[in-house]
Motif scaffolding. Structure first.
Motif, PDB file in Angstrom:
ATOM      1  N   SER A 138       0.824  -1.211   0.000  1.00 22.55           N
ATOM      2  CA  SER A 138       0.000   0.000   0.000  1.00 22.55           C
ATOM      3  C   SER A 138       0.858   1.262   0.000  1.00 22.55           C
ATOM      4  O   SER A 138       0.375   2.353  -0.295  1.00 22.55           O
ATOM      5  CB  SER A 138      -0.910   0.009   1.233  1.00 22.55           C
ATOM      6  N   ARG A 139       2.148   1.104   0.301  1.00 17.73           N
ATOM      7  CA  ARG A 139       3.054   2.250   0.339  1.00 17.73           C
ATOM      8  C   ARG A 139       4.482   1.741   0.168  1.00 17.73           C
ATOM      9  O   ARG A 139       4.843   0.694   0.716  1.00 17.73           O
ATOM     10  CB  ARG A 139       2.919   2.984   1.672  1.00 17.73           C
ATOM     11  N   ILE A 140       5.279   2.470  -0.591  1.00 18.79           N
ATOM     12  CA  ILE A 140       6.692   2.113  -0.740  1.00 18.79           C
ATOM     13  C   ILE A 140       7.477   3.378  -1.063  1.00 18.79           C
ATOM     14  O   ILE A 140       7.053   4.184  -1.902  1.00 18.79           O
ATOM     15  CB  ILE A 140       6.901   1.025  -1.819  1.00 18.79           C
ATOM     16  N   GLU A 141       8.591   3.570  -0.369  1.00 13.49           N
ATOM     17  CA  GLU A 141       9.454   4.730  -0.573  1.00 13.49           C
ATOM     18  C   GLU A 141      10.906   4.289  -0.464  1.00 13.49           C
ATOM     19  O   GLU A 141      11.221   3.305   0.213  1.00 13.49           O
ATOM     20  CB  GLU A 141       9.177   5.818   0.481  1.00 13.49           C
ATOM     21  N   ALA A 142      11.783   5.046  -1.110  1.00 14.72           N
ATOM     22  CA  ALA A 142      13.217   4.752  -1.053  1.00 14.72           C
ATOM     23  C   ALA A 142      13.993   6.044  -0.818  1.00 14.72           C
ATOM     24  O   ALA A 142      13.664   7.086  -1.406  1.00 14.72           O
ATOM     25  CB  ALA A 142      13.685   4.090  -2.343  1.00 14.72           C
ATOM     26  N   ARG A 143      15.010   5.969   0.017  1.00 16.62           N
ATOM     27  CA  ARG A 143      15.866   7.112   0.272  1.00 16.62           C
ATOM     28  C   ARG A 143      17.322   6.690   0.135  1.00 16.62           C
ATOM     29  O   ARG A 143      17.714   5.607   0.581  1.00 16.62           O
ATOM     30  CB  ARG A 143      15.594   7.709   1.658  1.00 16.62           C
ATOM     31  N   LEU A 144      18.103   7.569  -0.468  1.00 16.12           N
ATOM     32  CA  LEU A 144      19.518   7.315  -0.723  1.00 16.12           C
ATOM     33  C   LEU A 144      20.343   7.882   0.426  1.00 16.12           C
ATOM     34  O   LEU A 144      20.315   9.095   0.688  1.00 16.12           O
ATOM     35  CB  LEU A 144      19.930   7.963  -2.045  1.00 16.12           C
ATOM     36  N   VAL A 145      21.086   7.006   1.102  1.00 12.84           N
ATOM     37  CA  VAL A 145      21.880   7.424   2.256  1.00 12.84           C
ATOM     38  C   VAL A 145      23.179   6.624   2.299  1.00 12.84           C
ATOM     39  O   VAL A 145      23.351   5.640   1.574  1.00 12.84           O
ATOM     40  CB  VAL A 145      21.115   7.217   3.587  1.00 12.84           C
ATOM     41  N   LEU A 146      24.101   7.027   3.149  1.00 13.66           N
ATOM     42  CA  LEU A 146      25.241   6.184   3.481  1.00 13.66           C
ATOM     43  C   LEU A 146      24.803   5.153   4.515  1.00 13.66           C
ATOM     44  O   LEU A 146      23.915   5.414   5.337  1.00 13.66           O
ATOM     45  CB  LEU A 146      26.386   7.021   4.034  1.00 13.66           C
ATOM     46  N   TYR A 147      25.441   3.997   4.488  1.00 20.04           N
ATOM     47  CA  TYR A 147      25.017   2.938   5.394  1.00 20.04           C
ATOM     48  C   TYR A 147      25.092   3.380   6.851  1.00 20.04           C
ATOM     49  O   TYR A 147      24.231   3.027   7.659  1.00 20.04           O
ATOM     50  CB  TYR A 147      25.854   1.675   5.183  1.00 20.04           C
ATOM     51  N   LYS A 148      26.094   4.177   7.196  1.00 22.18           N
ATOM     52  CA  LYS A 148      26.213   4.621   8.583  1.00 22.18           C
ATOM     53  C   LYS A 148      25.066   5.553   8.966  1.00 22.18           C
ATOM     54  O   LYS A 148      24.686   5.616  10.149  1.00 22.18           O
ATOM     55  CB  LYS A 148      27.556   5.303   8.821  1.00 22.18           C
ATOM     56  N   GLU A 149      24.487   6.258   8.006  1.00 23.49           N
ATOM     57  CA  GLU A 149      23.337   7.113   8.294  1.00 23.49           C
ATOM     58  C   GLU A 149      22.099   6.268   8.563  1.00 23.49           C
ATOM     59  O   GLU A 149      21.278   6.608   9.424  1.00 23.49           O
ATOM     60  CB  GLU A 149      23.115   8.070   7.129  1.00 23.49           C
ATOM     61  N   PHE A 150      21.973   5.174   7.844  1.00 23.38           N
ATOM     62  CA  PHE A 150      20.887   4.223   8.114  1.00 23.38           C
ATOM     63  C   PHE A 150      21.022   3.652   9.518  1.00 23.38           C
ATOM     64  O   PHE A 150      20.063   3.635  10.293  1.00 23.38           O
ATOM     65  CB  PHE A 150      20.910   3.108   7.069  1.00 23.38           C
ATOM     66  N   GLU A 151      22.228   3.196   9.884  1.00 22.83           N
ATOM     67  CA  GLU A 151      22.420   2.616  11.206  1.00 22.83           C
ATOM     68  C   GLU A 151      22.172   3.629  12.313  1.00 22.83           C
ATOM     69  O   GLU A 151      21.594   3.303  13.349  1.00 22.83           O
ATOM     70  CB  GLU A 151      23.834   2.051  11.322  1.00 22.83           C
ATOM     71  N   ALA A 152      22.620   4.864  12.096  1.00 23.49           N
ATOM     72  CA  ALA A 152      22.413   5.894  13.115  1.00 23.49           C
ATOM     73  C   ALA A 152      20.928   6.179  13.312  1.00 23.49           C
ATOM     74  O   ALA A 152      20.471   6.428  14.438  1.00 23.49           O
ATOM     75  CB  ALA A 152      23.147   7.171  12.719  1.00 23.49           C
ATOM     76  N   ALA A 153      20.161   6.143  12.225  1.00 24.51           N
ATOM     77  CA  ALA A 153      18.725   6.412  12.330  1.00 24.51           C
ATOM     78  C   ALA A 153      18.010   5.301  13.086  1.00 24.51           C
ATOM     79  O   ALA A 153      17.151   5.561  13.930  1.00 24.51           O
ATOM     80  CB  ALA A 153      18.123   6.589  10.940  1.00 24.51           C
ATOM     81  N   VAL A 154      18.387   4.050  12.795  1.00 29.60           N
ATOM     82  CA  VAL A 154      17.740   2.923  13.475  1.00 29.60           C
ATOM     83  C   VAL A 154      18.160   2.886  14.941  1.00 29.60           C
ATOM     84  O   VAL A 154      17.347   2.637  15.830  1.00 29.60           O
ATOM     85  CB  VAL A 154      18.097   1.600  12.768  1.00 29.60           C
ATOM     86  N   GLY A 155      19.459   3.089  15.180  1.00 33.38           N
ATOM     87  CA  GLY A 155      19.932   3.243  16.547  1.00 33.38           C
ATOM     88  C   GLY A 155      20.404   1.992  17.247  1.00 33.38           C
ATOM     89  O   GLY A 155      21.155   2.074  18.200  1.00 33.38           O
ATOM     90  N   ASP A 156      19.984   0.803  16.811  1.00 34.34           N
ATOM     91  CA  ASP A 156      20.375  -0.398  17.541  1.00 34.34           C
ATOM     92  C   ASP A 156      20.951  -1.464  16.621  1.00 34.34           C
ATOM     93  O   ASP A 156      20.927  -2.639  16.936  1.00 34.34           O
ATOM     94  CB  ASP A 156      19.177  -0.973  18.309  1.00 34.34           C
TER      95      ASP A 156
END
Length: 299
Positions: A210-228
């Motif tokens: 029902s929804r799908i989105e993609a964002r371009l980031v560095l892998y470390k930015e992904f990890e920092a956002a998730v946090g754990d």
């Protein structure tokens, strides 16, 4: 300023593009900002995490010992490798070793010294670790830990085994030849388009989205956002598409055949092949708020 203990400033290197000593080959990684000299006759290749591997033997040629694991050094030979591991907490070398390497019940410390490598403070260890038979003869292993002055979120880790090899002085010469220089900028142009990244997910069998989105980031930015999450085997500067999607999503997150569906999921895809990244998470919950906090580098 770097958080934690700052790495010592390095002199401007004079030889990353110069001529190595006779009988040696110069390996370099411009993205990692380092060069090192290895014996020309050794087998060497690039490795993950801005690293290299060098062997004093040919792993593809059988030998009289009939080694069951071809990449293990035969008697008198040695292996040396380096990579630049994630160090997101920007720890100094001694603290990094204390947190991630010490205290194992299957490990003994045979040597330890605080030294300098490439002008930087470093920790040298010789660890003996309990291993299956084929690996045990290669213990203990030498380890050097230090930080590049150009990366505050990496730990340069060099290993060599077996430490008792008569070629240990050659490995020490390799380590002593290490130099750091200004790394090349991280490439931020994706080779996989946003549309292709979305299509890779949408085309998966059983997905009703029902929804799908993609964002371009560095892998470390992904990890920092998730946090754990910490994937210490993935280069933190890898450019990735983080694709979040909601709907009816099959999963096998619990293993043992449990394929109960998720209401949302996130897949992380490499944006610049041949980089390889595999990361997946899903849940029966509301849309992940951390995804909306990611700054899209493709905008």
């Amino acid at each position: 300023m770097l958080a934690g203990a700052a790495a010592t400033p390095v002199p401007t290197p004079g030889s990353p593009t110069g001529t190595p000593a006779p009988g040696y080959a110069r390996l370099r990684d411009d993205a990692g900002g380092w060069s090192v000299d290895v014996p020309q006759a050794w087998r060497h290749r690039t490795g993950p995490q801005h690293g290299f591997e060098a062997r004093s033997f040919d792993p593809d040629v059988p030998d009289a010992q009939n080694r069951s694991i071809a990449y293990l050094p035969p008697d008198g030979a040695i292996y040396v490798g380096m990579n630049m591991r994630q160090n997101p907490d920007r720890l100094e070398a001694a603290t990094f070793v204390a947190r991630f390497e010490l205290g194992r019940i299957d490990q003994q410390i045979r040597e330890h010294a605080s030294v300098r490598v490439a002008g930087q403070p470093a920790e040298l260890y010789s660890f003996w670790r309990s291993q299956p038979t084929d690996f045990a003869k290669n213990e203990p292993t030498l380890w050097w830990y230090l930080r590049s002055p150009f990366f505050d979120d990496r730990m340069v880790v060099i290993s060599a085994f077996p430490a008792a090899s008569p070629l240990r002085p050659e490995v020490e010469r390799i380590v002593a030849s290490l130099q750091f220089y200004q790394p090349a900028p991280v490439p931020l142009t994706p080779l996989v388009s946003r549309a292709d990244a979305l299509a890779q997910i949408s085309a998966r069998p059983g997905h009703v989205l029902s929804r799908i989105e993609a964002r371009l980031v560095l892998y470390k930015e992904f990890e920092a956002a998730v946090g754990d999450r910490r994937a210490f085997g993935i280069d933190p500067d890898t450019l990735v598409w983080v694709v979040a999607y909601a709907g009816q999503i099959p999963s096998n997150r619990h293993g043992f055949g449990d394929s109960s569906p998720c209401t949302w999921a996130v897949s992380v895809l490499a944006a610049r092949p041949p980089d390889a990244v595999g990361s997946f998470m899903c849940a029966n919950a509301s849309w992940p708020a951390w995804f909306d906090s990611l700054e899209d580098r493709a905008r």
